[in-house]
Scaffold this motif. Structure first.
Motif, short mmCIF file in Angstrom:
data_model
loop_
_atom_site.label_atom_id
_atom_site.label_comp_id
_atom_site.label_asym_id
_atom_site.label_seq_id
_atom_site.Cartn_x
_atom_site.Cartn_y
_atom_site.Cartn_z
N LYS A 184 0.81 -1.22 0.00
CA LYS A 184 0.00 0.00 0.00
C LYS A 184 0.85 1.27 0.00
CE LYS A 184 -3.89 -0.37 1.91
NZ LYS A 184 -5.00 -0.58 2.87
N THR A 185 1.99 1.25 0.68
CA THR A 185 2.78 2.48 0.84
C THR A 185 4.13 2.44 0.13
OG1 THR A 185 3.82 1.67 2.87
CG2 THR A 185 1.72 2.86 3.10
N ARG A 193 -0.37 6.83 2.12
CA ARG A 193 0.70 6.99 1.12
C ARG A 193 1.39 8.34 1.27
NH1 ARG A 193 -2.68 3.49 -2.03
NH2 ARG A 193 -4.09 5.21 -2.55
N ASP A 214 5.32 8.82 2.10
CA ASP A 214 6.23 9.63 1.29
C ASP A 214 7.00 10.63 2.16
OD1 ASP A 214 5.46 8.32 -1.01
OD2 ASP A 214 4.03 9.85 -1.64
#
Length: 425
Positions: free
Chosen positions: A254-255, A308, A312
């Motif tokens: 997911k990330t 996300r 980041d």
């Protein structure tokens, strides 16, 4: 015309930062100009058309045989990727006049466009960057006075091979620079590895370019032998999946951060090194505050967007992939090597907390409405060896500190005290 123009206006390209949009349009405009320039760059002979036909047939067979492999590859998120069509494009650069090189670009990119559904603006930019790289390499060969020998001629001297190698390097460097520029303008605080890829990826990329040079030499010496290059290309295509599977095994889907299993392995190694060197290592656990409320209000897809964005931001604060992970749900863990004091670790944790606090994430709710959301985070910190001599001990004490931060009002950093308590920042 009206419908087509509306589709162009709806491209995600226009949502990119203004410098990125300007860069993409500049590259595409330059590619059009280069394509027009090569129309009169060199004459095309019957032998050139025959060589083009052989290369085109091999490229089509390769790309069709590797469609399933490429489909699996395309689940990889972000960053530079190896383009196996370089085998045939580099061979075309070395063997064909610029006009037919352009034809090979159209053929290979067209195969990809038809086989896979990608955003239109990405297809166009990809084609433009490859066109510029191919035209640059072909132009270099023309400047150096190279003219491909007719089919069945024996390859020339070492000087001729050096010229081909120079053109191939020019093609590869142009690709790296053009794609890296786009990534740099669309990624927040990119690292060098984000722009140009890691050593292994570049080694594979160089191998495809070298294979392209070999194909060009074979084509001019024994054209039918080139047929043996097709299964080699397909196998190389499949081999790249091994690297992707290794990355997938390390990453949270997911990330894109390290997953828990890989992070634990890296953390244990780092603690072992720190123990031998008598150095300190910090551990931070970051938990997003009231994240369930955000999911309930905007939906889980909006929650994923926030995860996300936070990932980041953490990746920018901690460049080493091995040291930052999604620990589960809305929790993240960070290893901070080289920390020599509790005060320094507290400052690091609080800096990261403020980074999360400053984020403004645009999300789309379940009803289609957009909103800008902000989140805060609570941070628990523990220091090796003061708060534990094993990773599990550090995790327990950092988790205790995290809950102290939650009880203390959230959006704060707390440091573990021994293995029982916690001290706020």
């Amino acid at each position: 015309m009206g419908d087509g123009w509306w589709r162009v206006r709806s491209w995600p390209l226009w949502q990119l930062p203004t410098p990125a949009v300007a860069y993409v349009l500049t590259v595409e405009t330059a590619a059009v100009a280069a394509a027009l320039a090569v129309l009169a760059a060199a004459p095309v002979t019957r032998a050139d058309l025959l060589a083009f036909g052989v290369l085109a047939a091999c490229a089509v067979v390769h790309l069709q045989a590797s469609r399933r492999i490429e489909r699996v590859r395309r689940v990889t998120t972000g960053g530079p990727q190896v383009d196996l069509t370089s085998i045939w494009l580099v061979a075309a650069v070395c063997c064909l006049p610029p006009l037919l090189v352009l034809g090979m670009v159209v053929l290979t990119r067209g195969q990809r466009w038809l086989a896979f559904d990608r955003p239109a603006h990405r297809n166009v930019f990809s084609a433009a960057s490859i066109t510029l790289a191919a035209c640059a390499a072909s132009g270099l060969l023309l400047v150096l006075g190279h003219r491909p020998p007719p089919l069945t001629d024996v390859p020339g001297s070492l000087a001729e091979l050096a010229v081909l190698a120079t053109a191939s390097i020019a093609y590869w460097v142009a690709q790296v620079v053009l794609i890296g520029g786009a990534i740099g303008l669309t990624t927040s605080r990119p690292r060098l590895v984000d722009l140009v890829g890691d050593l292994e990826l570049n080694a594979i990329d160089v191998a495809t370019v070298c294979l392209g040079v070999l194909v060009s030499v074979v084509l001019t010496h024994a054209p039918l032998v080139i047929l043996f290059g097709v299964p080699v290309a397909v196998v190389l295509h499949r081999a790249i999946l091994v690297r992707q599977f290794e990355n997938d095994a390390r990453q949270d889907a997911k990330t894109g951060l390290a997953n828990t299993v890989h992070w634990r392995q890296a953390a244990r190694k780092e603690l072992a090194v720190a123990g031998r060197r008598d150095e300190g290592v910090g551990l931070l656990i970051i938990d997003l505050d009231h994240f369930k409320n955000l999911n309930d209000r905007y939906g889980h897809l909006a929650g994923d967007d926030v995860l996300r964005a936070v990932a980041d931001a953490l990746r920018a604060e901690v460049p080493d992939f091995d040291f930052v992970a999604r620990f589960g749900g809305e929790e993240f863990s960070i290893l901070v090597p080289g920390v020599h004091s509790q005060t320094s670790l507290l400052h690091t944790g609080d800096r990261i907390r403020r980074t999360v606090e400053r984020l403004a994430v645009t999300v789309t709710g379940d009803e289609g409405d957009t909103a800008v959301v902000r989140v805060t985070a609570s941070v628990g910190a523990a220091l090796y060896p003061e708060h534990g001599h094993s990773l599990d001990d550090l995790l327990r004490t950092a988790d205790t500190a995290l809950y102290a931060a939650k009880r203390g009002g959230r959006n704060r950093t707390c440091l573990a005290v021994g293995q029982l308590g916690a001290r706020p920042a």
